[in-house]
Every structure is written in structure tokens, then in C-alpha cells.
Design an enzyme around this catalytic site. Structure first.
Site, PDB file in Angstrom:
ATOM      1  N   ASP A  22      10.344   9.559 -28.995  1.00 42.54           N
ATOM      2  CA  ASP A  22       9.463  10.361 -28.149  1.00 42.54           C
ATOM      3  C   ASP A  22       9.370   9.813 -26.726  1.00 42.54           C
ATOM      4  O   ASP A  22       8.754  10.438 -25.859  1.00 42.54           O
ATOM      5  CB  ASP A  22       8.043  10.402 -28.739  1.00 42.54           C
ATOM      6  CG  ASP A  22       8.009  10.980 -30.139  1.00 42.54           C
ATOM      7  OD1 ASP A  22       8.701  11.982 -30.372  1.00 42.54           O
ATOM      8  OD2 ASP A  22       7.305  10.416 -30.998  1.00 42.54           O
ATOM      9  N   CYS A  47       0.845  -1.189   0.000  1.00 41.61           N
ATOM     10  CA  CYS A  47       0.000   0.000   0.000  1.00 41.61           C
ATOM     11  C   CYS A  47       0.879   1.236   0.000  1.00 41.61           C
ATOM     12  O   CYS A  47       2.101   1.154   0.164  1.00 41.61           O
ATOM     13  CB  CYS A  47      -0.960   0.021   1.189  1.00 41.61           C
ATOM     14  SG  CYS A  47      -0.122   0.289   2.764  1.00 41.61           S
ATOM     15  N   ASP A  78       4.266  15.483 -31.637  1.00 43.98           N
ATOM     16  CA  ASP A  78       5.308  15.065 -32.566  1.00 43.98           C
ATOM     17  C   ASP A  78       4.731  15.220 -33.979  1.00 43.98           C
ATOM     18  O   ASP A  78       3.512  15.162 -34.163  1.00 43.98           O
ATOM     19  CB  ASP A  78       5.676  13.603 -32.284  1.00 43.98           C
ATOM     20  CG  ASP A  78       6.664  13.050 -33.294  1.00 43.98           C
ATOM     21  OD1 ASP A  78       7.675  13.720 -33.546  1.00 43.98           O
ATOM     22  OD2 ASP A  78       6.413  11.961 -33.827  1.00 43.98           O
ATOM     23  N   ASP A 108       4.654   9.033 -31.215  1.00 41.92           N
ATOM     24  CA  ASP A 108       4.446   7.668 -31.698  1.00 41.92           C
ATOM     25  C   ASP A 108       5.734   6.872 -31.837  1.00 41.92           C
ATOM     26  O   ASP A 108       5.691   5.681 -32.145  1.00 41.92           O
ATOM     27  CB  ASP A 108       3.748   7.694 -33.068  1.00 41.92           C
ATOM     28  CG  ASP A 108       4.699   8.151 -34.182  1.00 41.92           C
ATOM     29  OD1 ASP A 108       5.441   9.126 -33.950  1.00 41.92           O
ATOM     30  OD2 ASP A 108       4.698   7.523 -35.251  1.00 41.92           O
ATOM     31  N   CYS A 151       3.154   1.767   2.863  1.00 34.95           N
ATOM     32  CA  CYS A 151       4.389   0.968   2.826  1.00 34.95           C
ATOM     33  C   CYS A 151       5.516   1.775   2.187  1.00 34.95           C
ATOM     34  O   CYS A 151       6.665   1.744   2.640  1.00 34.95           O
ATOM     35  CB  CYS A 151       4.174  -0.320   2.029  1.00 34.95           C
ATOM     36  SG  CYS A 151       2.997  -1.472   2.752  1.00 34.95           S
TER      37      CYS A 151
END
Length: 752
Positions: free
Chosen positions: A643, A29, A438, A639, A32
Site C-alpha cells: 500500500d 525556511c 485496503d 497496512d 529558501c
């Protein structure tokens, strides 16, 4: 002779710092992560540390005064671990996560199966013969075997004076179970006091089952955190062909050193950075530059690790190996960007750090208050109220508030071709006020195509010339040739048998058919062979170049026969999508590795005023940081592998579905259709989802703010009302149902 003694200052090792990222195991969690981070920061020699619960990693900046093994031992002392000294630590972590997920899945399914009959008996057949004993028999393995991790983790935290969600779950289920066991074996204790001996086995079992489902969903989401890095590393081959003593030998990539001569064959991945020494080919560098057209490689040109060779073969000298290659730097940058702590996690950290101890404190104070101020049946009321507080405050509603909204939001997005990977993008998407696009594959199609083909030859001979052009381009290895053959193929052009074919490096090709020479290439090739360029074609070519198109001439040995324009077309929806983003008040920027002329032409076509050309992958990420430094919430849309660093750095990262696997793995959102019109829809979905999450959190907290005081007996002095733990359990379940129901309303979203 007198000796002069010179004292040389010894560098203070504590001032020499190393910053590394390590996988962390055992965290269940957000609290933690707080525990691990605090214990690491408290270690002498550690300058700073940040633990990311989302991707189960920790970056640590430490001096030479402490070893990583010492830091690891400190982490182990509170029940967690760092993976160090492994050949591939992140793969080791992934293997551990997979094993843990499979075990958790099995425990969750069995817990649900056993909880169903317990709930049916407890809610509808509570007076059946031996009902309590049947429920106890079924609840025991659910609470103490399938839910043992809650108790184990709570114990580890308690040893160091800490508490987390596991602590609350362990206390509420443990006390409810033990209280029910007591009432099963000693019902007379309550009967003598005029009270019914209620049991709450179903509450204990259902809490474990519900929380386990949440944990399972969380582990499923976390299991994919390292896949992007793994795929990036997969771009580098395991073995390479090296020339040793004039002979080719296959060796592991780890043994390659600077100066080695490496052989690259058709289809091979370039293993390291270097310089071509022999041979000619074309290399697909789209994963580095983002540009779709493969680059010609000949003697003296540079090649980069992770790029892919096309049809030719060549040899090159290794110049950068191991962690010095461009690919290795991209991997490192993505790791660091992914390891940073997202805003949503900081919020969860604060909530987890405060909520659990407060609830435990309230339960203890409730018990003490009843023991001190209670009169008749003080012990009975003290037990009932403290159990009610723990049961009603069980963080089911709080735990379901965010994930249920996210699950429904993700489903709604998938229906509309928007894949969303985590809460961070949903949290920040509606705040975006700057978007970076891009160019290649995002604004444009990402594939070179013939946009114009103008013939100046005699119409009677055009058919033959088309056949010659088609046949030459079929044999050419140049990437633009495919675009030409594609358009001629659609016209059902037939091929002919050429007498001779010759590739002219950097300029084009020459072929002979029926004793006549033909040329395909750039203007330099025409000039070199003293071929007259038709004035009309020359004027047309000049216009195409202004439009950022690549021009190729087809000629015989005397004059040009045709001019061909090749370009990467702008997507039909790009202009409309960019206008929609502008209408939302969002600044839109275009970044590209292409030249300034092409970038300007594309920007003008789609209505952009902000653009940058000739940028490298690291430049894109730097630009993201620049905008973030100005206080902007930045979305990056791309894409390609080039990038990936910028995507990881951005507040919201969006990949185009037809792009590289790496971009889609790093990005928090993926647009399946590669239609930029999906971006405004994604931002709308983000706004609706975050509103739902806030509503869920509000009701979860209001429920606790009202329910906990009532469970503690606040109303008892006024009207004698005391909340039964059974009702508290039902209220807890009802709060969870209300949160889920509110989340389901997201399915009714209508995108504009």
C-alpha cells in the site's frame, strides 16, 4: 566511382531529459526553497525543477546539455548544496541533518538560558547598576553566536538580491542590539534631547531564542523524512548465497547478475526477483500482495525481492536485479510521490516570498518619511519607528501560528490513538470526499483463523481424530496449519506420535498413525485418493466457499471426517466505521489483491458498493490518481508495504497501527488501535485543527496590519503617540502568547 554522401541527423542532446531526485542541504525556511528552485530553473539545460522544503529534496528534469555538477555549483553559489555522487545520498543527508539538529539543540538551550536573566533585568530591574552592561554581555553571544545562522543566511540571500525570514530576524535583532549598544555607551545623546536611553537587549535575545525553538521543532520533524525509504531498502539483504561451480558462496548483493542461482534458507529475505529451480517452501509476500497467507513456492514459480521465506529451503534463478525488481520500483515510486510539493507548502512559499520584503520596505520608508517630514528630533523618531516596525513585525506569531496548533492537535490525536505526522494531513483531512480502504489488515483482521470446524466422525472417536489432526498440523509447514493448531490448542488437545508424515505439493498432507492413513487438504486431494466426501460436509463446504472462506477436509483412507473453514475475519468495527463515513457524504472504496469472490463477500458484509479485486500495488496508486483527476480529495487507508505507493500518492494517507513499518512511515496518519472508527475522529480533528490554524494566521496578520502602521508612527500626527520599541517587543511577545493560547483550546475537543 562516385560516392554518395548521406547525412545522418544527430539527436539534439537538449531534447534528451533525465529526471532525478536529489537531497538538498542548507535550507532553513520556505523562502529558501523558493531561492533554490529559482536558481536551478534558471540554469541552462534544466527543463523543470521542484524543491520540497518539507523533505529537503529537489527533483530536477535536465538535459544532457548540462551536468548535475554544474547544477550543484549553481546551487552552492547561493549558499545551499545538492548531495550528488554519493553511494547513498539520502543517508548522507540524514547524517548531516542529525549533526545539524544536535548543534541547533545545543545553541537553542544555551540561548534560552542566557535570555532568561536578560529578560528579568530588562523588564523588572532596568535601573539596576551596570544593568545595561550585564544585559549586553549576555545578549552578545545569544545574538551573534547562537543566532549567527540568521545573519549568515541573510547575507547569502542578500548577495543574490533575495530575502527570507532569516533576513527579517537578522535585521530586527541586529538593529535592536546595535541601537541598544549605542544607548548603553552614549546615553547622553538622548538625555540632551529630553528622552530616556532605552535598551532592547531582551527583545533581541528573546527573538533569537523563540525563533530557534521553532527551528528546533521543525528540524525534529524533518529528521524522519527519509526513514520510510531507508526501511524499504532494508528489506533487501546486503549479501546473498550464490551457487558457483557447484559450491555455495556468499557474495554482496550488488554483484548478483541475471542468471545466477541463489540459495534461500529458512527465514531469509528474497534478494532479487526470479524463478524457483529447486526445492519447495512457503514465502510471506504480504509486503507485495498485502495478503496474509504465505504462498507456496515450487519449481517454476516466481519469487520477488523483499519477500520473506518461511520454513523450507529452495534455489532460484535471478531474473531481475538492481533497479529492475518490484521492490526497487516501489522504492522509486514512493520517493517520487513523497517529493511532490504539498498544498500547505505552496501557501507558505507565497507568504514567505511577500511578507519579508514588504516589512523591510515599510521599515525603510518609515525611516525616510520621518527624516523628510519630521521636524524636531527627526533622526530620533526615524530610528525608533523603523526599529519598532522591524521588532513588531518579527514573524514569531506568524511562525507559531501553524506549528503550535499542529503540536496541540497531534497531542490530542495521540490521546485518542491517532498519530499524526505533519500539517499536510491536517490541512486536507477535513476536505476528504473519497476514502480508499485496503481489505486485508484494514477492513479485516489480517490473520487467517478457523471460523468453522464440523465433525462427521463417530463422537466416540472424535477425541482421537482431533489428536491426529493436531499432530499432523503441528508438523505441517503450510500457513493454514497454524490456524488449525491454534483452535485445537485452545481445546487442550493432546498430540500423538505419527508413524509417517508426507507433504503433497499444492494439495495437502498425508500421515500414518497406528497403521492407518489420514489426509488433510483440499477437494483435489480427496478426489486423487478416491476418498468419499460426505454429502453434508460437501454442502457445507460449498456454502463456505460462497462466503469466501478456504475449505480444508480431514479424512481417513475411506471418507471425510471433518470439514474446516478458514478465513480472514472482518473487524467488528469495520461496518460501523464505513457507515459513519457514508453519513459524512464520503465515497468509500475497497481495493484488494484478493480474488473477486472474496472481495465481493467482504464488501457485502461491510456495506460497500465500490470495490476492486486482484489489484497490484501500482494499480492502487493509479486508482488514487484517477480519483484525484476527478477533483476528489483522496484518503488512502492501508497496512502493508504493497500500500506504500498508494499511501504516498494520496492527499491524506492513513496506516493501521498493526501494519508494516513501511506503511506507517509513508503514511501521514497512523491509527494505533487499527480500529476504523478512528478515521471519522481523525477527520474531525483535522477540521478543528485547520480552523485553529486559520484563526491563528488571521490574528497574526491582523496584528501586523494594525501593529506595523502604529509602529511606523501613523497615530503621531493625530495624538502624538509614538510606539516605543520596548512596547513593540512586548506586543510581539503578546501576539505569540495569544496564538499559543488559541492553539491550546484544541485540547478541549470532544469527538462525536
Amino acid at each position: 566511382m562516385e560516392t554518395t554522401k548521406t547525412t545522418v541527423p544527430i539527436p539534439d542532446k537538449k531534447n534528451i531529459f533525465t529526471k532525478q531526485t536529489f537531497p538538498v542541504t542548507g535550507m532553513t525556511c520556505a523562502a529558501c526553497a523558493i531561492s533554490v528552485e529559482s536558481i536551478i530553473k534558471a540554469t541552462e539545460g534544466v527543463k523543470d525543477a521542484s524543491v520540497n522544503y518539507a523533505n529537503q529534496s529537489a527533483w530536477i528534469e535536465y538535459s544532457d546539455a548540462v551536468t548535475i555538477e554544474e547544477i550543484q555549483n549553481r546551487t552552492r553559489s547561493i549558499g545551499y548544496d545538492l548531495i550528488v555522487n554519493e553511494e547513498d545520498p539520502f543517508q548522507a543527508q540524514q547524517d548531516q541533518q542529525q549533526k545539524h539538529y544536535e548543534a541547533l539543540k545545543k545553541r537553542t538551550v544555551l540561548a534560552i538560558l542566557l535570555s532568561i536573566p536578560i529578560t528579568i533585568i530588562g523588564m523588572f530591574f532596568m535601573d539596576m547598576p551596570y544593568g545595561n552592561y550585564i544585559m549586553m554581555t549576555l545578549a552578545t553571544p545569544v545574538v551573534f553566536y547562537f543566532g549567527r545562522s540568521f545573519f549568515a543566511n541573510a547575507y547569502k540571500q542578500a548577495k543574490h538580491g533575495k530575502a527570507n525570514m532569516d533576513t527579517l530576524v537578522a535585521l530586527s535583532t541586529g538593529i535592536a542590539y546595535l541601537f541598544s549598544v549605542f544607548n548603553t555607551f552614549f546615553p547622553a545623546f538622548w538625555h540632551e534631547r529630553g528622552l530616556h536611553a532605552h535598551v532592547y537587549f531582551e527583545a533581541a535575545a528573546v527573538i533569537v531564542a523563540f525563533i530557534s525553538i521553532g527551528k528546533l521543532l521543525e528540524e525534529k520533524a524533518k529528521s524522519n523524512t527519509s526513514s520510510a525509504i531507508k526501511k524499504l531498502m532494508g528489506l533487501q539483504p546486503k549479501t546473498v548465497t550464490v551457487i558457483t561451480d557447484g559450491k555455495e558462496a556468499e557474495v554482496p548483493i550488488a554483484s548478483v547478475v541475471i542468471g545466477d542461482i541463489i540459495v534461500v534458507k529458512p527465514g531469509d529475505k528474497i534478494p532479487v526477483d526470479g524463478e524457483v529451480t529447486h526445492g519447495i517452501s512457503f514465502v510471506d509476500e504480504s509486503m507485495i500482495s498485502g495478503e496474509p497467507i504465505p504462498v507456496e513456492k515450487s519449481k517454476g514459480t516466481k519469487v520477488y525481492a523483499g519477500t520473506i521465506n518461511q520454513k523450507g529451503s529452495f534455489q532460484f534463478k535471478a531474473e531481475k536485479v538492481g533497479g529492475d525488481t518490484i521492490l526497487a520500483h516501489i522504492i522509486k515510486m514512493v520517493q517520487e510521490a513523497q517529493g511532490s510539493k504539498p498544498p500547505v507548502q505552496k501557501l507558505v512559499d507565497k507568504i514567505a516570498g511577500i511578507f519579508v520584503p514588504v516589512v523591510i520596505g515599510i521599515a525603510i520608508l518609515t525611516f525616510i518619511a520621518w527624516m523628510v517630514f519630521g521636524t524636531e528630533n527627526a533622526l530620533t523618531h526615524a530610528l525608533l519607528t523603523s526599529v519598532s516596525v522591524l521588532v513588531i513585525a518579527c514573524p514569531c506569531a506568524l511562525g507559531l501560528a501553524t506549528p503550535t496548533a499542529i503540536m496541540v492537535g497531534i497531542g490530542k490525536g495521540a490521546e485518542n490513538n491517532i498519530l499524526i505526522k505533519d500539517a499536510e494531513s491536517l490541512e486536507l483531512g477535513h476536505k476528504v470526499n473519497a476514502i480508499i480502504l485496503d481489505k486485508t489488515g484494514t477492513i479485516t483482521e489480517g490473520k487467517p483463523v478457523v471460523t468453522d470446524l464440523v465433525w462427521k466422525a463417530d463422537p466416540k472417536e472424535t477425541t482421537l481424530f482431533k489428536q491426529v489432526l493436531y499432530s499432523i498440523e503441528l508438523q505441517s509447514e503450510h500457513p493454514l496449519a497454524e490456524a488449525v493448531t491454534e483452535i485445537l490448542k485452545r481445546e487442550n488437545t493432546a498430540s500423538v506420535v505419527l508413524d509417517r508424515f508426507e507433504s503433497i505439493t499444492g494439495k495437502g498432507v498425508k500421515a500414518t498413525y497406528s497403521g492407518k492413513s489420514y489426509f488433510i487438504g483440499n477437494p483435489k486431494l480427496m478426489t486423487q485418493h478416491q476418498i468419499e466426501v460426505d454429502a453434508t460436509l460437501a454442502e457445507q463446504a460449498s456454502q463456505w466457499q460462497k462466503e469466501a472462506k478456504t475449505v480444508v477436509f480431514f479424512a481417513d483412507d475411506r471418507t471425510t471426517l471433518a470439514a474446516i473453514a478458514i478465513a480472514d475475519k472482518v473487524k467488528a468495527t469495520s461496518k460501523e466505521a464505513i457507515r459513519a463515513l457514508h453519513d459524512r457524504g464520503i465515497e468509500v472504496y475497497m481495493l484488494t489483491g484478493d480474488n473477486a469472490q472474496t472481495a465481493q463477500a467482504v464488501a457485502q458484509e461491510v456495506g460497500l458498493t465500490h470495490f476492486k479485486a486482484e489489484v497490484m500495488p501500482s494499480d492502487k496508486a493509479s486508482f488514487v490518481k484517477e480519483l484525484q483527476a476527478q477533483g476528489k480529495v483522496v484518503a488512502m487507508v492501508g497496512d502493508g508495504i504493497n500500500d506504500s505507493h498508494a499511501l504516498a500518492q494520496a492527499d491524506v494517507s492513513i496506516a493501521m497501527g498493526k501494519g508494516s513499518d513501511i506503511a506507517m512511515d509513508v503514511a501521514k496518519m497512523t491509527l494505533i488501535t487499527s480500529d476504523l472508527n478512528m478515521i471519522p475522529k481523525a477527520l474531525t480533528l483535522s477540521s478543528k485543527t485547520i480552523t485553529t490554524i486559520k484563526q491563528n494566521l488571521f490574528w497574526a496578520f491582523i496584528y501586523n496590519l494594525i501593529g506595523i502602521p502604529v509602529a511606523a508612527g501613523l497615530l503621531y500626527p493625530y495624538n502624538g503617540f509614538l510606539l516605543d520599541p520596548m512596547i513593540a517587543g512586548a506586543a510581539m511577545a503578546l501576539s505569540s502568547v495569544s496564538v499559543v493560547g488559541n492553539s491550546l483550546r484544541l485540547k478541549m475537543i470532544r469527538f462525536r
